[in-house]
Design a protein around this motif. Sequence first.
Motif, mmCIF file in Angstrom:
data_model
loop_
_atom_site.group_PDB
_atom_site.id
_atom_site.type_symbol
_atom_site.label_atom_id
_atom_site.label_comp_id
_atom_site.label_asym_id
_atom_site.label_seq_id
_atom_site.Cartn_x
_atom_site.Cartn_y
_atom_site.Cartn_z
ATOM 1 N N VAL A 46 0.841 -1.201 0.000
ATOM 2 C CA VAL A 46 0.000 0.000 0.000
ATOM 3 C C VAL A 46 0.874 1.248 0.000
ATOM 4 O O VAL A 46 0.637 2.188 -0.764
ATOM 5 C CB VAL A 46 -0.970 0.017 1.213
ATOM 6 C CG1 VAL A 46 -1.677 1.361 1.327
ATOM 7 C CG2 VAL A 46 -1.985 -1.109 1.111
ATOM 8 N N PRO A 65 -2.336 2.695 6.116
ATOM 9 C CA PRO A 65 -2.260 1.594 5.153
ATOM 10 C C PRO A 65 -2.721 0.240 5.694
ATOM 11 O O PRO A 65 -3.187 -0.600 4.937
ATOM 12 C CB PRO A 65 -0.780 1.551 4.775
ATOM 13 C CG PRO A 65 -0.298 2.946 4.994
ATOM 14 C CD PRO A 65 -1.074 3.429 6.193
ATOM 15 N N PHE A 93 -6.231 -0.814 4.598
ATOM 16 C CA PHE A 93 -6.511 -0.815 3.160
ATOM 17 C C PHE A 93 -7.657 -1.751 2.803
ATOM 18 O O PHE A 93 -8.589 -1.370 2.094
ATOM 19 C CB PHE A 93 -5.245 -1.198 2.375
ATOM 20 C CG PHE A 93 -5.460 -1.284 0.896
ATOM 21 C CD1 PHE A 93 -5.553 -0.142 0.128
ATOM 22 C CD2 PHE A 93 -5.586 -2.518 0.267
ATOM 23 C CE1 PHE A 93 -5.759 -0.206 -1.252
ATOM 24 C CE2 PHE A 93 -5.790 -2.604 -1.100
ATOM 25 C CZ PHE A 93 -5.881 -1.442 -1.856
#
Length: 185
Positions: A12, A69, A72
């Motif tokens: 990510v 992240p 995600f």
Amino acid sequence: MNKIVQSMESEVKRAQRGDREAFIRLFRQLEPELYCLAKTIVRRDEDCADVFQETTLKAYKALSTLQQPKYFKTWVIRILINECNQLLRSRERTVAMAEVPETASSADYYGDSHKLDLREAVDHLDESLRIVIHLFYFQDLPIKQISSILEISEGAVRARLHRARGILAERVKQSREGRLAYEAF
């Protein structure tokens, strides 16, 4: 933190820095789960493909806005559910006719009749229950994460799971009793 989560997090971060290949790898990794979830909500393969494409595009465009992240997957699932709901709303506005029966037999797709009983029972659940069952059992997401994705309390997730389990148990039981009665003749 397990290695899969760490790996996804680093992908990510790469994607957020502009690495298109990292973004593609992320979506390829999530594609089977996302497609199954879309199928659970919108049901038709062509709609699943449309929803998946829109989700991919929106996630790509908004990736820089994702602040953590590690979330995600949750973030993408929320985008997918929103896209599914938007498609269903637009379908309701434009199509006012009955659904056309599917030509392919469900038994061809699922094979084993015990799996078919359960799968059919899940497919006939209310959408709110069907999504929770899918996220919990098929996506293997914890209740806390489901709560975050659906923007409902953890208690509401537990209540939906409980209600869905009860309905599923009853439907599968009725289905098996009916088959036993039929086989007795």
